[in-house]
Write an enzyme that holds these catalytic residues in place. Structure first.
Site, PDB file in Angstrom:
ATOM      1  N   LYS A 242       1.650  -2.678   6.020  1.00 28.54           N
ATOM      2  CA  LYS A 242       0.709  -2.203   7.036  1.00 28.54           C
ATOM      3  C   LYS A 242      -0.410  -3.208   7.300  1.00 28.54           C
ATOM      4  O   LYS A 242      -0.842  -3.385   8.437  1.00 28.54           O
ATOM      5  CB  LYS A 242       0.126  -0.852   6.614  1.00 28.54           C
ATOM      6  CG  LYS A 242       1.127   0.293   6.646  1.00 28.54           C
ATOM      7  CD  LYS A 242       0.427   1.606   6.330  1.00 28.54           C
ATOM      8  CE  LYS A 242       1.382   2.788   6.466  1.00 28.54           C
ATOM      9  NZ  LYS A 242       2.443   2.760   5.452  1.00 28.54           N
TER      10      LYS A 242
ATOM     11  N   ARG B 120      13.060   1.930  12.337  1.00 25.90           N
ATOM     12  CA  ARG B 120      14.278   2.720  12.155  1.00 25.90           C
ATOM     13  C   ARG B 120      14.268   3.843  13.172  1.00 25.90           C
ATOM     14  O   ARG B 120      13.316   4.006  13.938  1.00 25.90           O
ATOM     15  CB  ARG B 120      14.315   3.319  10.747  1.00 25.90           C
ATOM     16  CG  ARG B 120      13.047   4.103  10.420  1.00 25.90           C
ATOM     17  CD  ARG B 120      13.136   4.851   9.111  1.00 25.90           C
ATOM     18  NE  ARG B 120      11.875   5.406   8.679  1.00 25.90           N
ATOM     19  CZ  ARG B 120      11.354   6.549   9.117  1.00 25.90           C
ATOM     20  NH1 ARG B 120      11.983   7.257  10.034  1.00 25.90           N
ATOM     21  NH2 ARG B 120      10.199   6.995   8.657  1.00 25.90           N
TER      22      ARG B 120
ATOM     23  N   GLU C 162      -9.145   2.876   5.929  1.00 27.79           N
ATOM     24  CA  GLU C 162      -9.506   2.969   7.342  1.00 27.79           C
ATOM     25  C   GLU C 162     -10.474   4.121   7.584  1.00 27.79           C
ATOM     26  O   GLU C 162     -10.558   5.062   6.784  1.00 27.79           O
ATOM     27  CB  GLU C 162      -8.248   3.205   8.195  1.00 27.79           C
ATOM     28  CG  GLU C 162      -7.305   2.030   8.225  1.00 27.79           C
ATOM     29  CD  GLU C 162      -6.103   2.290   9.114  1.00 27.79           C
ATOM     30  OE1 GLU C 162      -5.469   1.309   9.518  1.00 27.79           O
ATOM     31  OE2 GLU C 162      -5.789   3.461   9.379  1.00 27.79           O
TER      32      GLU C 162
ATOM     33  N   HIS D 163       0.509  15.527   5.341  1.00 30.79           N
ATOM     34  CA  HIS D 163       0.672  14.304   6.138  1.00 30.79           C
ATOM     35  C   HIS D 163       2.123  14.098   6.571  1.00 30.79           C
ATOM     36  O   HIS D 163       2.502  12.981   6.939  1.00 30.79           O
ATOM     37  CB  HIS D 163       0.177  13.070   5.381  1.00 30.79           C
ATOM     38  CG  HIS D 163      -1.252  13.166   4.950  1.00 30.79           C
ATOM     39  ND1 HIS D 163      -2.302  13.188   5.846  1.00 30.79           N
ATOM     40  CD2 HIS D 163      -1.811  13.267   3.715  1.00 30.79           C
ATOM     41  CE1 HIS D 163      -3.438  13.285   5.184  1.00 30.79           C
ATOM     42  NE2 HIS D 163      -3.173  13.347   3.893  1.00 30.79           N
TER      43      HIS D 163
END
Length: 667
Positions: free
Chosen positions: A116, A291, A200, A235
């Site tokens: 990421k 994917r 973040e 999540h």
């Protein structure tokens, strides 16, 4: 085009790929673990190869075993599905080295988007907007804490490698950062073999919006509309829809442009998904899933494309025949039917599907990899089916999906079916775009205790019990067809009488019965009712007559209980009390800490002699992509620890023994 394809996966995605591949005339090859030897995808395949024991780490994650299976069977292509090895660049490289086509992007594209932090640096260079945060390589806890303070709380800690909510923690204030960081890093290491995280800014009421991209090896890259995946628990998504509703046209166009820019920045080829987080009219890049996504059916519904077919065609070198996004048709919504217990913190559930009836009808699609009688095990994801509704408008799709869920019947395993029904019934769902806080904001409605079982449901349970008894001959019967073995309640003088005890709504209910030639007389809540019934075709379907009123009901038997569904009214699980069983009560005392589900011990956070407080986490058990944090039920001292990290545990297995604090010690 290839002549054969091996699916390096299991469950509904393997079934999904096989259906498309077979329609394209391809030979279908399955791999399976020992736990999946009798699975649906294995039964569908032209050839199937066993690759190891049940744990994914010993089967579906073993690159060399899958490559060997492909060589043995002459597979020309491998489709990775999603999860497992689908985003593993080493697997893509192993396929290439073996001369087998990998149905997905290049290893270099996976690497570029797999981390990421590195991906966000690439996106910044490509002009794709990013959430303020820290994406650096230095993982020193003190530095990460400083960066969190600089960004400003609340912050979100996310695993740098991987997704699906693993290694993700929301931290509301500085005091909770250190523990959340340790927990996220440990989970990330266990799930992805990489402990690195990024930090973040946490947006208060964001939407989770993603864009499906499709790119060929000839330079064409297309954005295929948008999807909203904001309704999530732990999540992880449970409701997805396309196109994302209530988006301004300018924002929708900008999202598509950003997704194409992101894909082109890494030379992406095949199907992929670029995920964004949005608040108001602003959106930010989150990650790219290299994917196919679980929620791809909603995009297929509105575009008319078979994304799996295009994955196969692109992997074989074909060129996309369209230069722009196909015209869209209507709206589609998907829900994930999962084996879990929503009112117990969405805890995963296991068991055998004693009843599994999926809906049918116009605009309804079901993707599943299980059948009635299959077992849901703790080794893999908890999703058992995806139910998709497509309509001319969003309101049409919602109406069709609600009807489809009313027609869905599952027993033997706890599921989120009632919670899904409740989500669609929340007025705010239809009225406005949901945010990722939807479940938290509407928890009282979504997880409301079931309303008390109505009289009709209780009497339907009575009818089902007596009907089953009449159809079951005595075990010792020499001639089951003999009239002497019939259980019609006949007596020489007067009617047979008995009391049936039910358990519903937390109470025991006695129902005195008097047998009649057709049915029984039942006393319930102080009133007598003439009760009769007849089977209505398929198993479990009844027509129940109470006095002079007849209505449909579905009644499913399971050991010690029946599940009653009344069309349009709801469903209730009603216990049948054995007269010989002991009184109901807690089986375990306050000193016993047991696993609520089969799984693997991820960590033990206590030792013999530790003084612990009620609610303190003692053991973390991992099952079905979920971590269960098992806490002390009372204040006390750890007297014994029976497990260690890495141990496999069964449901109900004792993990820790506590010596409860005495009343005087607590004062």
């Amino acid at each position: 085009m290839f002549r054969s394809v091996l699916v390096a996966n299991r469950g509904e995605i393997a079934v999904r790929v096989f259906r498309t591949a077979r329609a394209m005339g391809l030979r279908c090859i399955a791999v399976h673990s020992e736990a999946d030897a009798g699975a649906m995808h294995v039964a569908m395949a032209d050839e199937a190869i066993a690759i190891g024991p049940a744990p994914a780490s010993e089967s579906y994650l073993r690159v060399e075993r899958i490559i060997e299976a492909a060589k043995r069977t002459g597979a020309e292509a491998i489709h990775p599905g999603y999860g497992f090895l689908s985003e593993n660049p080493l697997f893509a490289e192993a396929c290439a080295a073996a001369g087998i086509a990998f149905v997905g992007p290049s290893a270099s594209a996976m690497r570029a988007m797999g981390g990421k932090a590195a991906a966000k640096a690439l996106m910044a260079a490509a002009g794709v907007p990013l959430v303020p945060g820290y994406h650096g390589e230095d993982q020193e806890p003190s530095l990460l804490a400083e960066e969190a303070a600089r960004i400003g709380y609340p912050v979100l800690i996310k695993a740098s490698a991987g997704g699906g909510g693993r290694g993700m923690r929301v931290v509301e204030r500085e005091g909770g950062f250190a523990e959340a960081l340790w927990s996220a890093q440990r989970e990330a290491e266990a799930a992805f073999g990489d402990h690195r995280v990024l930090v973040e800014k946490y947006l208060a009421r964001p939407r989770h919006i993603e864009v499906q991209v499709l790119a060929d090896s000839h330079g064409a890259t297309l954005a295929l509309s948008s999807r909203d995946c904001s309704i999530q628990r732990r999540h992880q998504k449970i409701v997805e829809e396309a196109p994302a509703p209530f988006l301004p046209d300018a924002m929708r166009a900008a999202l598509g442009e950003a997704a194409v820019a992101a894909a082109k920045a890494v030379g992406y080829v095949n199907a992929g998904t670029v995920e964004f987080i949005a608040e108001g009219d602003r959106f930010f890049f989150m990650e790219m899933n290299t994917r196919l996504q679980v929620e791809h059916p909603v995009t297929e519904a509105i575009t008319g494309l078979d994304l799996v077919a295009w994955q196969l065609r692109i992997a074989s070198g074909e060129k996309l025949p369209f230069g722009a996004e196909p015209s869209l048709s209507g709206h589609a919504i998907e829900v994930r039917l999962c084996a879990e217990e929503p009112r117990a913190g969405w805890r995963p559930a296991v068991g055998r599907l004693s009843r599994f009836v999926m809906p049918e009808g116009e605009g309804i699609r079901v993707d599943t990899g299980v059948r009635e009688g299959d077992a849901v095990t703790p080794f893999y994801d908890s999703m058992v089916a995806k139910i998709i509704a497509h309509g001319a408008t969003r309101d049409d799709a919602i109406a069709r999906l609600r009807s489809a869920l009313d027609a869905t019947e599952v027993d033997g395993v706890a599921t989120n079916l009632d919670a899904l029904r409740a989500i669609l019934a929340v007025p705010a769902f239809a009225a406005a775009a949901p945010a990722t806080t939807f479940l938290a904001e509407h928890e009282a409605q979504v997880l409301a205790p079931p309303r008390p079982a109505p009289k009709r449901a209780l009497l339907a349970a009575v009818a089902a019990v007596i009907d089953a008894e009449r159809r079951q001959p005595a075990a010792s019967a020499a001639d089951p067809a003999s009239p002497w073995e019939m259980r019609e309640g006949w007596r020489l003088f007067g009617a047979a009488r008995r009391v049936l005890r039910l358990h519903a709504d937390g109470r025991e209910i006695e129902v005195p019965l008097a047998y009649r030639s057709a049915g029984v007389m039942a006393r319930l809540e102080g009133e007598e009712h003439a009760l009769s019934w007849r089977r209505d075709g398929r198993d479990g379907a009844f027509r129940i007559r109470i006095d002079d009123t007849e209505a449909a009901a579905t009644v499913l038997r399971s050991p010690g209980a029946v599940t009653v569904t009344l069309p349009g009214q709801g469903r209730w699980r009603i216990g049948i009390v054995d007269a010989l069983e002991p009184a109901r009560g807690d089986v375990a005392g306050d000193d016993r800490v047991a696993s609520p589900i089969p799984g693997r011990v991820a960590s033990v956070q206590c030792a013999v002699g530790d003084v612990v407080a009620r609610g303190q986490v003692l053991v973390v058990v991992e099952a079905m992509k979920t971590e269960l944090r098992i806490a002390a039920p009372v204040d006390g001292t750890v007297a014994r620890v029976d497990v260690a990290a890495g141990d496999q545990v069964e449901e109900g297995m004792e993990l820790v023994l506590l010596e409860p604090a005495t009343a005087s010690a607590q004062e």
